[in-house]
Motif scaffolding. Structure first.
Motif, PDB file in Angstrom:
ATOM      1  N   GLU A  86       5.232   2.461   0.217  1.00 48.10           N
ATOM      2  CA  GLU A  86       4.728   3.735   0.743  1.00 48.10           C
ATOM      3  C   GLU A  86       5.811   4.819   0.650  1.00 48.10           C
ATOM      4  O   GLU A  86       5.543   5.945   0.238  1.00 48.10           O
ATOM      5  CB  GLU A  86       4.270   3.549   2.189  1.00 48.10           C
ATOM      6  CG  GLU A  86       3.061   2.628   2.308  1.00 48.10           C
ATOM      7  CD  GLU A  86       2.605   2.424   3.749  1.00 48.10           C
ATOM      8  OE1 GLU A  86       3.090   3.156   4.632  1.00 48.10           O
ATOM      9  OE2 GLU A  86       1.773   1.529   3.974  1.00 48.10           O
ATOM     10  N   ARG A  87       7.019   4.437   0.999  1.00 47.83           N
ATOM     11  CA  ARG A  87       8.131   5.395   1.018  1.00 47.83           C
ATOM     12  C   ARG A  87       8.576   5.784  -0.385  1.00 47.83           C
ATOM     13  O   ARG A  87       8.809   6.953  -0.698  1.00 47.83           O
ATOM     14  CB  ARG A  87       9.293   4.770   1.798  1.00 47.83           C
ATOM     15  CG  ARG A  87      10.532   5.653   1.938  1.00 47.83           C
ATOM     16  CD  ARG A  87      11.598   4.953   2.763  1.00 47.83           C
ATOM     17  NE  ARG A  87      12.102   3.734   2.133  1.00 47.83           N
ATOM     18  CZ  ARG A  87      11.844   2.504   2.543  1.00 47.83           C
ATOM     19  NH1 ARG A  87      11.046   2.299   3.578  1.00 47.83           N
ATOM     20  NH2 ARG A  87      12.344   1.452   1.916  1.00 47.83           N
ATOM     21  N   SER A 143       6.232  -0.749   3.961  1.00 46.15           N
ATOM     22  CA  SER A 143       6.843   0.580   4.077  1.00 46.15           C
ATOM     23  C   SER A 143       7.610   0.988   2.818  1.00 46.15           C
ATOM     24  O   SER A 143       7.703   2.172   2.505  1.00 46.15           O
ATOM     25  CB  SER A 143       7.769   0.633   5.293  1.00 46.15           C
ATOM     26  OG  SER A 143       8.801  -0.326   5.206  1.00 46.15           O
ATOM     27  N   GLU A 152      -6.294   3.075   1.236  1.00 45.08           N
ATOM     28  CA  GLU A 152      -7.308   4.061   1.613  1.00 45.08           C
ATOM     29  C   GLU A 152      -8.357   3.468   2.550  1.00 45.08           C
ATOM     30  O   GLU A 152      -8.927   4.179   3.367  1.00 45.08           O
ATOM     31  CB  GLU A 152      -7.991   4.610   0.350  1.00 45.08           C
ATOM     32  CG  GLU A 152      -7.063   5.440  -0.524  1.00 45.08           C
ATOM     33  CD  GLU A 152      -7.749   5.958  -1.774  1.00 45.08           C
ATOM     34  OE1 GLU A 152      -8.950   5.628  -1.972  1.00 45.08           O
ATOM     35  OE2 GLU A 152      -7.103   6.676  -2.557  1.00 45.08           O
ATOM     36  N   GLY A 164       4.818   6.272  -2.800  1.00 46.29           N
ATOM     37  CA  GLY A 164       3.756   7.115  -2.264  1.00 46.29           C
ATOM     38  C   GLY A 164       2.393   6.450  -2.200  1.00 46.29           C
ATOM     39  O   GLY A 164       1.370   7.136  -2.136  1.00 46.29           O
ATOM     40  N   TRP A 165       2.365   5.106  -2.197  1.00 49.29           N
ATOM     41  CA  TRP A 165       1.083   4.403  -2.090  1.00 49.29           C
ATOM     42  C   TRP A 165       0.802   4.009  -0.642  1.00 49.29           C
ATOM     43  O   TRP A 165       1.705   3.600   0.093  1.00 49.29           O
ATOM     44  CB  TRP A 165       1.083   3.134  -2.933  1.00 49.29           C
ATOM     45  CG  TRP A 165      -0.160   2.294  -2.716  1.00 49.29           C
ATOM     46  CD1 TRP A 165      -1.333   2.392  -3.388  1.00 49.29           C
ATOM     47  CD2 TRP A 165      -0.351   1.272  -1.732  1.00 49.29           C
ATOM     48  NE1 TRP A 165      -2.254   1.489  -2.902  1.00 49.29           N
ATOM     49  CE2 TRP A 165      -1.665   0.782  -1.877  1.00 49.29           C
ATOM     50  CE3 TRP A 165       0.466   0.718  -0.742  1.00 49.29           C
ATOM     51  CZ2 TRP A 165      -2.190  -0.229  -1.073  1.00 49.29           C
ATOM     52  CZ3 TRP A 165      -0.050  -0.288   0.074  1.00 49.29           C
ATOM     53  CH2 TRP A 165      -1.365  -0.759  -0.103  1.00 49.29           C
ATOM     54  N   SER A 166      -0.441   4.129  -0.236  1.00 49.12           N
ATOM     55  CA  SER A 166      -0.885   3.568   1.038  1.00 49.12           C
ATOM     56  C   SER A 166      -2.360   3.204   0.883  1.00 49.12           C
ATOM     57  O   SER A 166      -3.067   3.800   0.063  1.00 49.12           O
ATOM     58  CB  SER A 166      -0.697   4.553   2.201  1.00 49.12           C
ATOM     59  OG  SER A 166      -1.446   5.724   1.979  1.00 49.12           O
ATOM     60  N   TYR A 182       8.197  -5.106  -4.539  1.00 50.80           N
ATOM     61  CA  TYR A 182       7.423  -4.273  -3.617  1.00 50.80           C
ATOM     62  C   TYR A 182       6.378  -5.140  -2.917  1.00 50.80           C
ATOM     63  O   TYR A 182       5.584  -5.810  -3.584  1.00 50.80           O
ATOM     64  CB  TYR A 182       6.719  -3.143  -4.376  1.00 50.80           C
ATOM     65  CG  TYR A 182       7.658  -2.208  -5.098  1.00 50.80           C
ATOM     66  CD1 TYR A 182       8.197  -1.091  -4.458  1.00 50.80           C
ATOM     67  CD2 TYR A 182       8.032  -2.453  -6.426  1.00 50.80           C
ATOM     68  CE1 TYR A 182       9.061  -0.234  -5.125  1.00 50.80           C
ATOM     69  CE2 TYR A 182       8.900  -1.602  -7.099  1.00 50.80           C
ATOM     70  CZ  TYR A 182       9.413  -0.496  -6.441  1.00 50.80           C
ATOM     71  OH  TYR A 182      10.283   0.341  -7.100  1.00 50.80           O
ATOM     72  N   ILE A 200       2.973  -5.430  -0.818  1.00 42.32           N
ATOM     73  CA  ILE A 200       1.749  -4.631  -0.731  1.00 42.32           C
ATOM     74  C   ILE A 200       0.842  -5.251   0.327  1.00 42.32           C
ATOM     75  O   ILE A 200       0.435  -6.407   0.195  1.00 42.32           O
ATOM     76  CB  ILE A 200       1.015  -4.581  -2.087  1.00 42.32           C
ATOM     77  CG1 ILE A 200       1.963  -4.098  -3.194  1.00 42.32           C
ATOM     78  CG2 ILE A 200      -0.207  -3.670  -1.998  1.00 42.32           C
ATOM     79  CD1 ILE A 200       1.383  -4.228  -4.597  1.00 42.32           C
ATOM     80  N   ALA A 239      -2.273   0.148  -6.202  1.00 38.29           N
ATOM     81  CA  ALA A 239      -0.855  -0.103  -5.941  1.00 38.29           C
ATOM     82  C   ALA A 239      -0.187  -0.741  -7.162  1.00 38.29           C
ATOM     83  O   ALA A 239       0.935  -0.364  -7.545  1.00 38.29           O
ATOM     84  CB  ALA A 239      -0.693  -1.008  -4.722  1.00 38.29           C
ATOM     85  N   ASP A 250      -7.730  -1.057  -3.341  1.00 41.80           N
ATOM     86  CA  ASP A 250      -6.448  -0.489  -2.898  1.00 41.80           C
ATOM     87  C   ASP A 250      -5.291  -1.206  -3.585  1.00 41.80           C
ATOM     88  O   ASP A 250      -4.302  -0.586  -4.001  1.00 41.80           O
ATOM     89  CB  ASP A 250      -6.299  -0.620  -1.380  1.00 41.80           C
ATOM     90  CG  ASP A 250      -7.010   0.481  -0.614  1.00 41.80           C
ATOM     91  OD1 ASP A 250      -7.169   1.588  -1.165  1.00 41.80           O
ATOM     92  OD2 ASP A 250      -7.391   0.252   0.553  1.00 41.80           O
ATOM     93  N   HIS A 273      -2.221  -3.365   6.269  1.00 37.47           N
ATOM     94  CA  HIS A 273      -2.089  -2.964   7.682  1.00 37.47           C
ATOM     95  C   HIS A 273      -3.307  -3.407   8.490  1.00 37.47           C
ATOM     96  O   HIS A 273      -3.782  -2.693   9.360  1.00 37.47           O
ATOM     97  CB  HIS A 273      -1.920  -1.445   7.829  1.00 37.47           C
ATOM     98  CG  HIS A 273      -0.759  -0.884   7.074  1.00 37.47           C
ATOM     99  ND1 HIS A 273       0.507  -1.375   7.189  1.00 37.47           N
ATOM    100  CD2 HIS A 273      -0.684   0.138   6.185  1.00 37.47           C
ATOM    101  CE1 HIS A 273       1.324  -0.679   6.399  1.00 37.47           C
ATOM    102  NE2 HIS A 273       0.621   0.230   5.778  1.00 37.47           N
TER     103      HIS A 273
END
Length: 352
Positions: free
Chosen positions: A307-308, A304, A315, A311-313, A251, A253, A237, A233, A256
């Protein structure tokens, strides 16, 4: 793009290179000094690609690094080369100062001179050039309350020689942007885990000790909290940032996945009990040992922004990523056995 990756034989660097070669059309120049944590066997899946080149070099060797820039004419740099083990930094900080601070300075200067030459000879290539510095959330120190998160604006407060050296390198990268205009990007990540992780780190150490029936040493009471990020992941990113990130931006990373160290070890024990049943409980091997000096209590990333904006989050959840990791170690005994007995270094050095 032709991307120069420093530290590409390391844990995160090799994941980045595998992703770039297997999932994109980019080319890679891997620059690695092959210290103890550098393992070319982590790149066997891509080493024969015509888009992959390896250069053995120390980022602190200014002449060699300048020649590599001149020879390969990269479109971007992804700087991952670093000493990264906190315990080693406590026992011997000199290597961390040399690689993480002086090495980053040397690389920045090589990149700056190369970029300036492009401005004269290939202005479009110069305008597209990027220097992406990959760092850690440990530069922020630790968090106070249970709801606090590290953001890109969190003040730096490093606790260990390792995190202080990474904080220094972050400051250098931003200064080269502010003073010289070098087009930089900075990322700060949480704890990574996954395949090809050097066995001195927590998760692979616990897996291999458990399989060998050895004690599972847990610092203090094991309540230190970390945010866990599956390395593949993270690789996605990083490629997203170097190709789409805004110059000058940072950024964070994260995965979560906040877990106390003891919970991580207990989860590993339960997974192993399921996959490799033992007569005894793997949990019985857990041994509490004296805490590390200056041990940060809690890290947690607010991811955030990436992600915002990009567009990465992640998997993988912690549960899916950890299961994949344990299964990889069970299925790739030859890789970690060669690390444990040192043969991955001996044969490599003997062939140079």
């Amino acid at each position: 793009m032709n991307i120069l990756v420093t530290g590409g034989a390391g844990f995160i660097g090799s994941a980045v290179i595998r992703y770039l070669i297997e999932q994109t059309e980019h080319s890679v120049v891997n620059v690695d000094a092959l210290t103890y944590a550098g393992n070319l066997e982590s790149l066997t899946a891509v080493e024969n690609s015509d888009r992959y080149t390896f250069e053995q070099a120390d980022i602190g060797d200014a002449g060699t690094i300048a020649a590599i820039f001149d020879r390969h004419q990269p479109d971007a740099v992804m700087h991952l080369a670093a000493e990264s083990h906190v315990d080693r930094s406590i026992d011997g900080p000199a290597a961390f100062i040399q690689t993480n601070i002086v090495g980053t300075y040397t690389l920045l200067e090589a990149a700056r001179h190369y970029w300036k030459s492009l401005q004269a000879s290939a202005p479009e290539k110069a305008a597209a050039f990027r220097f992406h510095h990959i760092s850690t959330d440990e530069v922020y120190g630790d968090l106070e309350g249970p709801e606090d998160l590290f953001t890109e604006e969190t003040p730096y407060a490093p606790s260990s020689p390792y995190s202080a050296s990474k904080a220094s390198s972050d400051h250098l990268v931003r200064a080269w942007h502010r003073t010289y205009g070098l087009p930089v990007l900075v990322t700060n990540c949480s704890n990574n885990y996954g395949p090809y992780h050097f066995p001195e780190k927590l998760i692979p150490l616990m897996i291999l000790n458990a399989l060998a029936g050895k004690p599972l040493p847990v610092y203090g009471n094991g309540q230190q909290v970390r945010d866990w990020l599956y390395v593949e992941d993270h690789a996605r990113a990083l490629v997203k940032v170097v190709t789409e990130g805004v110059v000058g931006e940072t950024y964070n990373i994260g995965g979560h996945n906040e877990k106390a160290n003891l919970e991580v070890v207990e989860t590993l024990c339960d997974l192993l009990q399921e996959l490799v049943p033992a007569e005894h409980s793997y949990r019985d091997l857990i041994t509490f040992v004296q805490d590390r000096p200056g041990h940060d209590l809690r890290y947690a990333i607010d991811a955030s922004k990436i992600e915002r904006e990009l567009g990465w989050s992640p998997e993988e959840t912690f549960e899916t990523g950890l299961r994949k990791t344990v299964q990889w170690y069970l299925e790739n005994c030859s890789w970690w056995q060669r690390v444990q007995d040192g043969s991955y270094q001996g044969e490599r050095l003997g062939s140079l």
